[in-house]
Motif scaffolding. Sequence first.
Motif, PDB file in Angstrom:
ATOM      1  N   GLY A 463      24.651  45.418  39.862  1.00 11.40           N
ATOM      2  CA  GLY A 463      25.623  46.711  39.817  1.00 11.40           C
ATOM      3  C   GLY A 463      26.984  46.208  39.999  1.00 11.40           C
ATOM      4  N   TRP A 464      27.237  45.094  40.743  1.00  9.92           N
ATOM      5  CA  TRP A 464      28.645  44.855  40.803  1.00  9.92           C
ATOM      6  C   TRP A 464      29.411  43.694  39.960  1.00  9.92           C
ATOM      7  N   VAL A 465      28.491  42.617  39.515  1.00 12.79           N
ATOM      8  CA  VAL A 465      29.164  41.747  38.717  1.00 12.79           C
ATOM      9  C   VAL A 465      28.807  41.995  37.131  1.00 12.79           C
ATOM     10  N   HIS A 466      27.310  42.264  37.077  1.00 15.19           N
ATOM     11  CA  HIS A 466      26.907  42.288  35.590  1.00 15.19           C
ATOM     12  C   HIS A 466      27.445  43.707  34.909  1.00 15.19           C
ATOM     13  N   LYS A 467      27.420  44.767  35.602  1.00 13.11           N
ATOM     14  CA  LYS A 467      27.662  46.205  35.024  1.00 13.11           C
ATOM     15  C   LYS A 467      29.215  46.302  34.877  1.00 13.11           C
ATOM     16  N   ARG A 468      29.636  47.012  33.950  1.00 13.22           N
ATOM     17  CA  ARG A 468      31.123  47.373  33.823  1.00 13.22           C
ATOM     18  C   ARG A 468      31.546  48.134  34.950  1.00 13.22           C
ATOM     19  N   ASN A 469      32.643  48.080  35.547  1.00 13.66           N
ATOM     20  CA  ASN A 469      33.439  48.910  36.549  1.00 13.66           C
ATOM     21  C   ASN A 469      34.978  48.756  36.469  1.00 13.66           C
ATOM     22  N   PRO A 470      35.577  49.780  37.010  1.00  9.31           N
ATOM     23  CA  PRO A 470      37.031  49.347  36.915  1.00  9.31           C
ATOM     24  C   PRO A 470      37.474  48.141  37.410  1.00  9.31           C
ATOM     25  N   ARG A 471      38.290  47.426  37.206  1.00 13.83           N
ATOM     26  CA  ARG A 471      38.804  46.227  38.010  1.00 13.83           C
ATOM     27  C   ARG A 471      40.330  45.965  37.885  1.00 13.83           C
ATOM     28  N   THR A 472      40.661  45.238  39.040  1.00 19.36           N
ATOM     29  CA  THR A 472      42.121  44.884  39.176  1.00 19.36           C
ATOM     30  C   THR A 472      42.092  43.262  39.297  1.00 19.36           C
ATOM     31  N   ILE A 473      43.042  42.975  38.412  1.00 15.93           N
ATOM     32  CA  ILE A 473      43.061  41.343  38.265  1.00 15.93           C
ATOM     33  C   ILE A 473      44.469  40.943  38.329  1.00 15.93           C
ATOM     34  N   ALA A 474      44.518  39.781  38.972  1.00 17.45           N
ATOM     35  CA  ALA A 474      46.016  39.176  39.106  1.00 17.45           C
ATOM     36  C   ALA A 474      45.966  37.569  38.758  1.00 17.45           C
ATOM     37  N   GLY A 475      46.868  37.267  38.290  1.00 19.26           N
ATOM     38  CA  GLY A 475      47.033  35.959  38.113  1.00 19.26           C
ATOM     39  C   GLY A 475      48.283  35.406  37.240  1.00 19.26           C
ATOM     40  N   VAL A 476      48.315  34.100  37.100  1.00 17.03           N
ATOM     41  CA  VAL A 476      49.794  33.509  36.550  1.00 17.03           C
ATOM     42  C   VAL A 476      49.489  33.005  35.196  1.00 17.03           C
ATOM     43  N   ASP A 477      50.354  33.078  34.193  1.00 15.27           N
ATOM     44  CA  ASP A 477      50.296  32.499  33.009  1.00 15.27           C
ATOM     45  C   ASP A 477      50.945  31.103  32.794  1.00 15.27           C
ATOM     46  N   ALA A 478      50.863  30.233  31.960  1.00 18.73           N
ATOM     47  CA  ALA A 478      51.544  29.008  31.583  1.00 18.73           C
ATOM     48  C   ALA A 478      53.067  29.119  32.029  1.00 18.73           C
ATOM     49  N   GLN A 479      53.728  30.289  31.425  1.00 16.09           N
ATOM     50  CA  GLN A 479      55.286  30.207  31.765  1.00 16.09           C
ATOM     51  C   GLN A 479      55.633  30.544  33.175  1.00 16.09           C
ATOM     52  N   GLY A 480      54.559  30.806  34.015  1.00 18.59           N
ATOM     53  CA  GLY A 480      54.868  31.172  35.474  1.00 18.59           C
ATOM     54  C   GLY A 480      55.140  32.474  35.675  1.00 18.59           C
ATOM     55  N   ARG A 481      54.774  33.424  34.661  1.00 19.12           N
ATOM     56  CA  ARG A 481      54.824  34.838  34.945  1.00 19.12           C
ATOM     57  C   ARG A 481      53.644  35.468  35.751  1.00 19.12           C
TER      58      ARG A 481
END
Length: 556
Positions: A463-481
């Motif tokens: 239910g939590w990993v496999h199925k599709r759910n609303p998600r919020t993601i955060a990270g940084v790209d190669a340019q530091g953004r």
Amino acid sequence: MINPNHRHHRAVITALAVSLPVAFLAPAGASTAAPTAPVADQQAAAPSQSAHLDLGAADQPETRTVTTLAPGLTRTAISRGTPNQDFFWTAEVAVPSTSPDPDAPASALSSQAQAQLVADKLTAAGVPARVEHVQSPQLADAGGDLGYRVRAGNFSTKADGTTTVDRIKAAGYKSSVIYTGWDGDAGSSEDDRGPWNLQVLTIDPKEFRGNLTSSFGPNLEDRETTSSLAAAAGALAATNGGYFVMDPAAGAPGDPAGAAVHDGKVLSEPVGDRPSLVIDKNKTSVQRLHWHGTVTGAGQAGELPLDGINRVPGLIRNCGGTDDTPTNLPLHDFTCTDADEIIAFTPEYGPTTPSGPGLEVLLDAQGTVTAVNHTRGATVPAGGQTLQAIGADADKLAALAAPGAKLKVNTDLLDGSGKTLQPHAGTDVVNGGPTLVENGQLNVTAKRDGMARTNDSNSFFYGWVHKRNPRTIAGVDAQGRTLIVTADGRQTTSLGLSIKEAADVARSLGMVNAINLDGGGSTTMAQGGQVVNSPSDATGERPVGDALLVLPGRKP
């Protein structure tokens, strides 16, 4: 404060196929001032960012609308795919457990033999049922063959499945109506047509003169909506943040369920070494932090371990502490217990600390013991703190904390190498997990971070990993953004993302390091205090424990 309503510049970019020229496809953080050569130049500067999201069938239409909120700050709305007529509503059956434990709950998944037995009984009762094999995409430490599910019916609307669910319940089984577009099964995503709707905030530290920070509102123990936190702070944009307590049985609703630092002050301990987003103004990193807390008396008085900070003693949401029952490892959306604990409280917690049996020691700003109470529940002294102890630790703390004694309370966060994180004004930490991308490569650590359970027939993982759910993601790209992404879900018009798809999206947006933040009904993005995505809760925007805020720079 910059008024975002006066600073919006918009551009629409549509990708109809992978073969379209790169010059027509702006990356999420691209400037919209010029529609031709500058776009291509910025694309060349970030070669790791894909021209389209790695999501569903490759030839899906994709539209990106870029809004410039301030120099170095953009919001990109991404719409991908078209409604898929192959998806439908169906009744999913909770299969009774074969465990000898009479309290073992029913599960969405079971063995093939058990699933077939249930399907045969339902069919005999007049409800034609089918058995489906569930295989999940392989992650870094989990996935693969999950088991078998039982379903019945093919409905055009959710309401159409009500009669079938009632008949399944009459036959002695639990059931609910679900949408097959939310399945996220292995192999299906390559053929999926969508639709998906995402929002992407991009913060370029080279250009943006404001600040990325976190906020929890007036105190930790009360929840606030993302949009209200944004409006109160005059934020240009905001998203929901980390995991938090929702159920009073799991602690104080609103408390971070993992690491939290605000403006350089540690306010909550980590869950094991789960990853967190570490913010230093507009520069971010993903780090695995762990905890070293102590209470030390003066001279030879001794030292005691500090179990946590700003949470109800004895209740450890998501586990990952010391001497926890049933495990010291992270266990997501589960509350471990510990009968013997010492917990520190700061004024940020709330008007009063949790009440109950045990001991509470009040400390002034210099660490001097001003009172020793033999029951818990007090107001934290301004600039000071309190220490609560339960179980055997109450006597241990009492021996250390005579009135007038000096106590030193350490709440250290350590990085992966064991070095102490040195937070300062402007440092914030928001908890998350699992890791999605590490050093430019997919590295989804669902098991390590407590999202894969071995004792529930893979039902939670399903239910939590496999199925599709609303998600919020955060990270940084190669340019530091810094990129912060919300993906709507649990809607037929927005399918949501599996955790594997969340990782694919993060990497296709150019992130070299990324983590999953709190999602589900918490997933929210606001601009200028107004919600710009579509939260999934039927009641509307969900109050959350904390939020990520993008604040404007100060006027000269």
